[in-house]
Motif scaffolding. Structure first.
Motif, PDB file in Angstrom:
ATOM      1  N   GLY A  36      -3.855   0.611  15.205  1.00 31.15           N
ATOM      2  CA  GLY A  36      -3.729   1.944  15.775  1.00 31.15           C
ATOM      3  C   GLY A  36      -5.047   2.693  15.730  1.00 31.15           C
ATOM      4  N   ARG A  37      -5.028   3.887  16.268  1.00 35.75           N
ATOM      5  CA  ARG A  37      -6.247   4.700  16.308  1.00 35.75           C
ATOM      6  C   ARG A  37      -6.700   5.095  14.911  1.00 35.75           C
ATOM      7  NH1 ARG A  37      -6.867  10.280  19.732  1.00 35.75           N
ATOM      8  NH2 ARG A  37      -9.094  10.567  19.382  1.00 35.75           N
ATOM      9  N   TYR A  38      -5.745   5.360  14.033  1.00 40.73           N
ATOM     10  CA  TYR A  38      -6.083   5.834  12.698  1.00 40.73           C
ATOM     11  C   TYR A  38      -5.719   4.871  11.581  1.00 40.73           C
ATOM     12  CZ  TYR A  38      -6.536  10.179  15.273  1.00 40.73           C
ATOM     13  OH  TYR A  38      -6.897  11.135  16.192  1.00 40.73           O
ATOM     14  N   ASN A  39      -5.032   3.789  11.919  1.00 46.12           N
ATOM     15  CA  ASN A  39      -4.564   2.911  10.860  1.00 46.12           C
ATOM     16  C   ASN A  39      -4.333   1.503  11.384  1.00 46.12           C
ATOM     17  OD1 ASN A  39      -3.855   2.420   8.225  1.00 46.12           O
ATOM     18  ND2 ASN A  39      -2.364   4.086   8.131  1.00 46.12           N
ATOM     19  N   ILE A  40      -4.356   0.558  10.470  1.00 48.69           N
ATOM     20  CA  ILE A  40      -3.988  -0.822  10.753  1.00 48.69           C
ATOM     21  C   ILE A  40      -2.814  -1.149   9.843  1.00 48.69           C
ATOM     22  CG2 ILE A  40      -4.732  -3.230  10.697  1.00 48.69           C
ATOM     23  CD1 ILE A  40      -7.565  -2.238  11.234  1.00 48.69           C
ATOM     24  N   TYR A  41      -1.780  -1.720  10.430  1.00 52.41           N
ATOM     25  CA  TYR A  41      -0.540  -1.978   9.705  1.00 52.41           C
ATOM     26  C   TYR A  41      -0.354  -3.479   9.511  1.00 52.41           C
ATOM     27  CZ  TYR A  41       0.297   2.743  11.483  1.00 52.41           C
ATOM     28  OH  TYR A  41       0.179   4.080  11.800  1.00 52.41           O
ATOM     29  N   PHE A  42       0.004  -3.839   8.283  1.00 59.94           N
ATOM     30  CA  PHE A  42       0.281  -5.226   7.930  1.00 59.94           C
ATOM     31  C   PHE A  42       1.705  -5.304   7.401  1.00 59.94           C
ATOM     32  CE2 PHE A  42      -4.244  -4.486   7.282  1.00 59.94           C
ATOM     33  CZ  PHE A  42      -4.835  -5.594   7.844  1.00 59.94           C
ATOM     34  N   ASP A  43       2.181  -6.504   7.172  1.00 63.02           N
ATOM     35  CA  ASP A  43       3.443  -6.680   6.466  1.00 63.02           C
ATOM     36  C   ASP A  43       3.198  -6.316   5.007  1.00 63.02           C
ATOM     37  OD1 ASP A  43       6.034  -7.373   5.809  1.00 63.02           O
ATOM     38  OD2 ASP A  43       5.877  -9.444   6.508  1.00 63.02           O
ATOM     39  N   GLY A  64     -13.729  -1.097   2.591  1.00 64.24           N
ATOM     40  CA  GLY A  64     -13.154   0.217   2.326  1.00 64.24           C
ATOM     41  C   GLY A  64     -12.210   0.730   3.401  1.00 64.24           C
ATOM     42  N   PHE A  65     -11.729  -0.163   4.288  1.00 63.58           N
ATOM     43  CA  PHE A  65     -10.837   0.241   5.372  1.00 63.58           C
ATOM     44  C   PHE A  65      -9.356   0.065   5.040  1.00 63.58           C
ATOM     45  CE2 PHE A  65     -14.513  -1.164   8.218  1.00 63.58           C
ATOM     46  CZ  PHE A  65     -15.015   0.118   8.317  1.00 63.58           C
ATOM     47  N   PHE A  66      -9.060  -0.722   4.050  1.00 70.90           N
ATOM     48  CA  PHE A  66      -7.662  -1.057   3.776  1.00 70.90           C
ATOM     49  C   PHE A  66      -6.948   0.127   3.153  1.00 70.90           C
ATOM     50  CE2 PHE A  66      -4.300  -3.001   1.111  1.00 70.90           C
ATOM     51  CZ  PHE A  66      -3.577  -3.613   2.120  1.00 70.90           C
ATOM     52  N   THR A  67      -5.830   0.544   3.759  1.00 67.80           N
ATOM     53  CA  THR A  67      -5.060   1.686   3.254  1.00 67.80           C
ATOM     54  C   THR A  67      -3.728   1.264   2.640  1.00 67.80           C
ATOM     55  OG1 THR A  67      -3.944   2.030   5.370  1.00 67.80           O
ATOM     56  CG2 THR A  67      -6.050   3.197   5.027  1.00 67.80           C
ATOM     57  N   GLY A  68      -3.357   0.007   2.809  1.00 69.22           N
ATOM     58  CA  GLY A  68      -2.074  -0.453   2.302  1.00 69.22           C
ATOM     59  C   GLY A  68      -0.915  -0.122   3.222  1.00 69.22           C
ATOM     60  N   SER A  69      -1.189   0.383   4.420  1.00 69.22           N
ATOM     61  CA  SER A  69      -0.120   0.735   5.363  1.00 69.22           C
ATOM     62  C   SER A  69       0.587  -0.528   5.853  1.00 69.22           C
ATOM     63  CB  SER A  69      -0.693   1.483   6.561  1.00 69.22           C
ATOM     64  OG  SER A  69      -1.252   2.702   6.144  1.00 69.22           O
ATOM     65  N   THR A  70       1.894  -0.432   5.904  1.00 70.20           N
ATOM     66  CA  THR A  70       2.685  -1.571   6.372  1.00 70.20           C
ATOM     67  C   THR A  70       3.420  -1.198   7.651  1.00 70.20           C
ATOM     68  OG1 THR A  70       4.772  -1.048   5.263  1.00 70.20           O
ATOM     69  CG2 THR A  70       3.084  -2.203   3.963  1.00 70.20           C
ATOM     70  N   TYR A  71       3.882  -2.209   8.355  1.00 69.69           N
ATOM     71  CA  TYR A  71       4.633  -1.910   9.568  1.00 69.69           C
ATOM     72  C   TYR A  71       6.110  -1.636   9.283  1.00 69.69           C
ATOM     73  CZ  TYR A  71       4.518  -7.139   9.930  1.00 69.69           C
ATOM     74  OH  TYR A  71       4.545  -8.486   9.708  1.00 69.69           O
ATOM     75  N   HIS A  72       6.394  -1.258   8.049  1.00 63.81           N
ATOM     76  CA  HIS A  72       7.742  -0.814   7.690  1.00 63.81           C
ATOM     77  C   HIS A  72       7.806   0.710   7.616  1.00 63.81           C
ATOM     78  CE1 HIS A  72       8.729  -4.994   6.816  1.00 63.81           C
ATOM     79  NE2 HIS A  72       7.561  -5.063   6.231  1.00 63.81           N
ATOM     80  N   GLU A  73       6.693   1.382   7.862  1.00 65.28           N
ATOM     81  CA  GLU A  73       6.626   2.841   7.755  1.00 65.28           C
ATOM     82  C   GLU A  73       7.303   3.507   8.950  1.00 65.28           C
ATOM     83  OE1 GLU A  73       2.623   4.097   6.922  1.00 65.28           O
ATOM     84  OE2 GLU A  73       2.362   2.480   5.471  1.00 65.28           O
ATOM     85  N   ASP A  74       7.909   4.660   8.694  1.00 63.98           N
ATOM     86  CA  ASP A  74       8.650   5.373   9.737  1.00 63.98           C
ATOM     87  C   ASP A  74       7.755   5.885  10.857  1.00 63.98           C
ATOM     88  OD1 ASP A  74      11.055   4.982   8.424  1.00 63.98           O
ATOM     89  OD2 ASP A  74      10.911   6.865   7.306  1.00 63.98           O
ATOM     90  N   ASN A  75       6.553   6.342  10.529  1.00 64.62           N
ATOM     91  CA  ASN A  75       5.685   6.976  11.529  1.00 64.62           C
ATOM     92  C   ASN A  75       4.656   6.024  12.129  1.00 64.62           C
ATOM     93  OD1 ASN A  75       4.140   6.664   9.262  1.00 64.62           O
ATOM     94  ND2 ASN A  75       3.214   8.689   9.340  1.00 64.62           N
TER      95      ASN A  75
END
Length: 194
Positions: A36-43, A64-75
């Motif tokens: 995405g524009r602001y994030n990358i989502y992983f499992d 320093g780019f990894f945020t821990g965002s997953t593709y299970h997030e609501d938004n």
């Protein structure tokens, strides 16, 4: 696409479709990363076994780019994604569901880059040259993979790196040396750009 800190062109696929795709990635048993524009989502990390995705995560952590965002997030909201097909995947089912809305770029070795129909590196270049009123004959593209094919075919002057995917060679006007052998420099010299 940004120019002078101004966003000129951006296409999100939206949260509703992003959520549907993320759910279908699990349903069709694909390995993926969603960009995405602001994030990358992983499992979730504990579910990832694909060595390529693990390597990318480690690289993002190092940079320093990894945020821990997953593709299970609501938004969840992304604009393109890649999938790796494994022995348990139903890629055909996933492809058939989305083939009318997305272009599937085969990067080889069961790896696909997937972008919305009508949006590519070529469409980005076309938008920019129209915005800046640049003559098409003054367009240059340098690429090394099948995801570069659209821009290489669009630009008047197309360059493949020497270490490119072999299938690109028949679509370019010049083949330069390998990336680690001054490939970009040599290409720019060839076209008298430097």
């Amino acid at each position: 696409m940004e120019f002078k800190n101004e966003v000129l062109l951006y296409k999100s696929i939206g949260q509703v479709l992003s959520r549907e795709i993320a759910d279908d990635i699990e349903y069709y048993k694909l390995d993926a990363l969603l960009e995405g524009r602001y994030n990358i989502y992983f499992d979730k990390i504990e579910h990832i076994t694909n060595e390529h995705i693990l390597r990318i995560i480690n690289q993002h952590k190092y940079e320093g780019f990894f945020t821990g965002s997953t593709y299970h997030e609501d938004n969840i909201d992304f604009d393109k994604f890649v999938v790796f097909v494994n022995e348990n995947s139903n890629f055909e089912g996933f492809y058939n569901k989305y083939k009318d809305r997305f272009n599937f770029i085969n990067r080889g070795n069961n790896f696909y880059e997937i972008v919305p129909v009508g949006f590519s590196k070529a469409s980005g270049i076309e938008y920019l040259i129209n915005y800046l009123n640049i003559d098409h004959k003054n367009t240059y593209a340098i690429g090394d993979s099948t995801n570069d094919l659209s821009m290489l075919q669009f630009c008047s002057n197309s360059i493949a790196m020497g270490n490119s995917t072999q299938s690109l060679f028949e679509h370019v006007s010049y083949i330069t040396t390998n990336i680690d052998d001054n490939g970009i420099y040599n290409a720019l010299k060839h076209f008298n750009l430097i």
